[in-house]
Design an enzyme around this catalytic site. Structure first.
Site, PDB file in Angstrom:
ATOM      1  N   LYS A  35       0.861  -1.189   0.000  1.00  0.00           N
ATOM      2  CA  LYS A  35       0.000   0.000   0.000  1.00  0.00           C
ATOM      3  C   LYS A  35       0.889   1.228   0.000  1.00  0.00           C
ATOM      4  O   LYS A  35       2.026   1.188   0.482  1.00  0.00           O
ATOM      5  CB  LYS A  35      -0.864   0.000   1.280  1.00  0.00           C
ATOM      6  CG  LYS A  35      -2.127   0.804   1.136  1.00  0.00           C
ATOM      7  CD  LYS A  35      -3.184  -0.026   0.443  1.00  0.00           C
ATOM      8  CE  LYS A  35      -4.457   0.738   0.206  1.00  0.00           C
ATOM      9  NZ  LYS A  35      -5.503  -0.132  -0.352  1.00  0.00           N
ATOM     10  N   ASN A  42     -18.434   4.403  -5.093  1.00  0.00           N
ATOM     11  CA  ASN A  42     -18.199   3.366  -6.097  1.00  0.00           C
ATOM     12  C   ASN A  42     -18.656   1.984  -5.619  1.00  0.00           C
ATOM     13  O   ASN A  42     -19.413   1.295  -6.307  1.00  0.00           O
ATOM     14  CB  ASN A  42     -16.710   3.352  -6.473  1.00  0.00           C
ATOM     15  CG  ASN A  42     -16.364   2.174  -7.356  1.00  0.00           C
ATOM     16  OD1 ASN A  42     -15.874   1.158  -6.880  1.00  0.00           O
ATOM     17  ND2 ASN A  42     -16.647   2.277  -8.642  1.00  0.00           N
TER      18      ASN A  42
HETATM   19  P1  NAD Z   1     -16.053   6.457  -2.419  1.00  0.00           P
HETATM   20  O1  NAD Z   1     -15.185   7.599  -2.018  1.00  0.00           O
HETATM   21  O2  NAD Z   1     -16.418   6.257  -3.850  1.00  0.00           O
HETATM   22  O3  NAD Z   1     -17.450   6.533  -1.605  1.00  0.00           O
HETATM   23  C1  NAD Z   1     -17.524   6.709  -0.235  1.00  0.00           C
HETATM   24  C2  NAD Z   1     -18.999   6.913   0.125  1.00  0.00           C
HETATM   25  O4  NAD Z   1     -19.102   6.981   1.547  1.00  0.00           O
HETATM   26  C3  NAD Z   1     -19.605   8.197  -0.438  1.00  0.00           C
HETATM   27  O5  NAD Z   1     -20.921   7.959  -0.865  1.00  0.00           O
HETATM   28  C4  NAD Z   1     -19.630   9.113   0.791  1.00  0.00           C
HETATM   29  O6  NAD Z   1     -20.663  10.100   0.712  1.00  0.00           O
HETATM   30  C5  NAD Z   1     -19.930   8.083   1.875  1.00  0.00           C
HETATM   31  N1  NAD Z   1     -19.625   8.566   3.225  1.00  0.00           N
HETATM   32  C6  NAD Z   1     -18.533   9.228   3.660  1.00  0.00           C
HETATM   33  N2  NAD Z   1     -18.669   9.508   4.968  1.00  0.00           N
HETATM   34  C7  NAD Z   1     -19.865   9.013   5.348  1.00  0.00           C
HETATM   35  C8  NAD Z   1     -20.582   8.975   6.577  1.00  0.00           C
HETATM   36  N3  NAD Z   1     -20.078   9.505   7.678  1.00  0.00           N
HETATM   37  N4  NAD Z   1     -21.787   8.372   6.592  1.00  0.00           N
HETATM   38  C9  NAD Z   1     -22.310   7.822   5.486  1.00  0.00           C
HETATM   39  N5  NAD Z   1     -21.686   7.825   4.296  1.00  0.00           N
HETATM   40  C10 NAD Z   1     -20.479   8.413   4.232  1.00  0.00           C
HETATM   41  O7  NAD Z   1     -15.342   5.166  -1.808  1.00  0.00           O
HETATM   42  P2  NAD Z   1     -15.425   3.669  -2.322  1.00  0.00           P
HETATM   43  O8  NAD Z   1     -14.410   3.460  -3.354  1.00  0.00           O
HETATM   44  O9  NAD Z   1     -16.845   3.317  -2.578  1.00  0.00           O
HETATM   45  O10 NAD Z   1     -14.909   2.877  -1.022  1.00  0.00           O
HETATM   46  C11 NAD Z   1     -15.759   2.603   0.099  1.00  0.00           C
HETATM   47  C12 NAD Z   1     -15.045   1.643   1.040  1.00  0.00           C
HETATM   48  O11 NAD Z   1     -14.724   0.439   0.325  1.00  0.00           O
HETATM   49  C13 NAD Z   1     -13.741   2.127   1.637  1.00  0.00           C
HETATM   50  O12 NAD Z   1     -13.605   1.533   2.912  1.00  0.00           O
HETATM   51  C14 NAD Z   1     -12.685   1.550   0.704  1.00  0.00           C
HETATM   52  O13 NAD Z   1     -11.425   1.421   1.324  1.00  0.00           O
HETATM   53  C15 NAD Z   1     -13.318   0.196   0.426  1.00  0.00           C
HETATM   54  N6  NAD Z   1     -12.846  -0.472  -0.784  1.00  0.00           N
HETATM   55  C16 NAD Z   1     -12.971   0.113  -1.998  1.00  0.00           C
HETATM   56  C17 NAD Z   1     -12.565  -0.566  -3.137  1.00  0.00           C
HETATM   57  C18 NAD Z   1     -12.755   0.007  -4.516  1.00  0.00           C
HETATM   58  O14 NAD Z   1     -12.489  -0.705  -5.493  1.00  0.00           O
HETATM   59  N7  NAD Z   1     -13.267   1.234  -4.659  1.00  0.00           N
HETATM   60  C19 NAD Z   1     -11.976  -1.840  -3.024  1.00  0.00           C
HETATM   61  C20 NAD Z   1     -11.864  -2.422  -1.779  1.00  0.00           C
HETATM   62  C21 NAD Z   1     -12.299  -1.725  -0.657  1.00  0.00           C
END
Ligand code: NAD
Length: 428
Positions: free
Chosen positions: A107, A222
């Site tokens: 990472k 996402n």
């Molecule tokens: P993103 O930035 O696209 O979306 C995050 C979402 O969380 C947004 O809708 C935001 O409004 C919401 N959010 C933020 N604070 C909040 C709160 N206090 N209450 C409610 N909603 C809130 O992020 P993502 O890519 O969807 O990732 C989400 C999680 O999944 C993270 O933990 C990330 O590490 C994990 N993850 C993502 C991927 C990937 O491929 N994108 C892969 C593995 C793990």
């Protein structure tokens, strides 16, 4: 939240220790696997648009590469810490191992807020990052990807800098590239779809038709959006989603008892995953406080936003109807909550299994990039579904056989695979 300061690396080590004890891992292997093998802490000087120079602190941490090159994203975040990057690199090792792809865990991170940087400054930061660390990266060494606040454009700048320095074309050096520039079709949906492939496989095991279930989701970014899409496509009903609202600096939960229309909500969200609350009200959604997503009377909770959201402090708010927690985010449940989940008889589908669809598709991208031949979207999704279901079955069967909590079963499978590689290489 509870006010306790959860240190992600301590959490990662605590989870590892629990599984290592069940596995009766020898002390040498335990010592090797409970910390990163290599850490690079460095500075990146960037010429700013106003002529000044700003120096950013940055990290690349390789937890373990016994099963293959290290793999993991690079985050841009103002509150990035070495411990967060350490924990995430460790979780990447287990994630790649549980879905059985031949990659290790790594990472990276830069302490910065890209909102305050122009596009040109971001490009110089990406190129500067690579200039400091390129000797440690490469298709056969360590393969970065996008993560929090980094995207396909950042990856392409990084790739271009790497190729400029090394004098060749190495598209397998990084993933998350734009489609047409070495990126894989299907990557956008991969993590969210993967979450639901695992959930569906579990529901099949317990003979519960998915179209008889309801869910509440934290987040609409996402992962959450594509999880919600696949879940509703298969017949599930999403009762509520929550997201952060930048202008009000608070989160909201959007509820529709008859079921949220995911296309409709996606059409009124911005690029940060925030739903427009006025438009949602016009469309008949109830607007509730952000934390209310967890209080919904549903069968399934899908935390898909942030870490440390399900804590002992909020646990009593969970409805007695909830029978499954499907962890889509990284680390959404604190370790002190695991015993409460077990006591309540809730099935927990663990994060590094559920959300491994993203890295699995990144691996597919690397494979396609290396052979310079690209699959269509259906082929990517079929391969993804097969990998996720196979990984789930192994975890479920071990949990059933040994009467284990599914998080521990996933850890045991992952740690066993890495420990095996480490022993075969003669490292311990
Ligand atoms: P993103 O930035 O696209 O979306 C995050 C979402 O969380 C947004 O809708 C935001 O409004 C919401 N959010 C933020 N604070 C909040 C709160 N206090 N209450 C409610 N909603 C809130 O992020 P993502 O890519 O969807 O990732 C989400 C999680 O999944 C993270 O933990 C990330 O590490 C994990 N993850 C993502 C991927 C990937 O491929 N994108 C892969 C593995 C793990």
């Amino acid at each position: 939240m509870s006010g306790i300061n959860y240190n992600p690396f301590e959490i990662a080590q605590e989870q590892f220790d629990k599984a290592a004890s069940i596995l009766e891992l020898d002390s040498g292997t335990r010592e090797l696997l409970r910390q990163p093998m290599r850490e690079f802490h460095f500075t990146v000087p960037v010429k700013m648009d106003d002529g000044s120079t700003k120096v950013f602190k940055a990290f690349r941490i390789q937890h373990n590469d016994a099963r293959g090159p290290a793999k993991g994203g690079i985050r841009f975040h103002p509150h990035e810490t070495a411990d967060t990057v350490r924990a995430l690199s460790m979780w990447m090792t287990w994630k790649c191992a549980v879905v059985d792809i031949p990659l290790g865990g790594g990472k990276g991170g830069v302490i910065c807020d890209p909102h305050n940087l122009s596009a040109a400054e971001q490009e110089r930061l990406c190129r500067g990052y690579i200039r400091q660390i390129y000797k440690q990266l490469g298709p056969n060494l360590d393969v970065p990807a996008p993560d929090v606040m980094t995207n396909s454009q950042h990856m392409l700048w990084m790739l271009d800098e790497y190729e400029t320095i090394t004098g060749g074309r190495y598209p397998g050096m990084i993933t998350g590239k734009p489609v047409g520039m070495g990126g894989s079709l299907g990557r956008t949906e991969a993590t969210g779809y993967g979450v639901i492939y695992v959930l569906k496989a579990f529901l099949d095991q317990i003979n519960q038709p998915i179209d008889s279930t309801t869910a509440s989701i934290q987040g609409f970014g996402n992962v959450a959006e594509y999880a919600a899409r696949k879940y509703t496509e298969l017949g599930g009903r999403v009762i509520a989603v929550s997201c952060w609202n930048q202008s009000d600096a608070r989160a909201y939960t959007f509820r529709k008892e008859t079921g949220c229309d995911i296309d409709q909500l996606a059409a009124i969200k911005d690029s940060f995953g925030s739903i427009d609350k006025e438009k949602a009200l016009e469309l008949g959604y109830e607007l509730l406080p952000g934390d209310d997503w967890i209080k919904q009377d549903v069968d399934i909770l899908i935390p898909a936003a942030l870490e440390n959201q399900i804590t002992p402090a909020v646990f009593p708010n969970i409805s007695s109807r909830v029978s499954i927690i499907c962890e889509a985010a990284n680390g959404p449940t604190t370790p002190d909550c695991d015993s409460l989940i077990l006591q309540k008889g809730i099935a927990l589908l663990p994060d590094f299994l559920c959300n491994a669809g993203g890295v699995t598709c990144s691996y597919f991208e690397q494979v396609q990039s290396n052979m310079n031949y690209f699959w269509d979207k259906d082929e990517v999704h079929q391969k993804l579904e097969r990998s996720m279901k196979k990984a789930f079955r192994a975890v479920y069967e071990l949990a059933e056989e040994k009467n284990l909590y599914m998080r521990n079963a996933a850890y045991i499978i992952a740690i066993n695979r890495v420990a095996h590689a480490v022993r075969l290489r003669g490292w311990v």
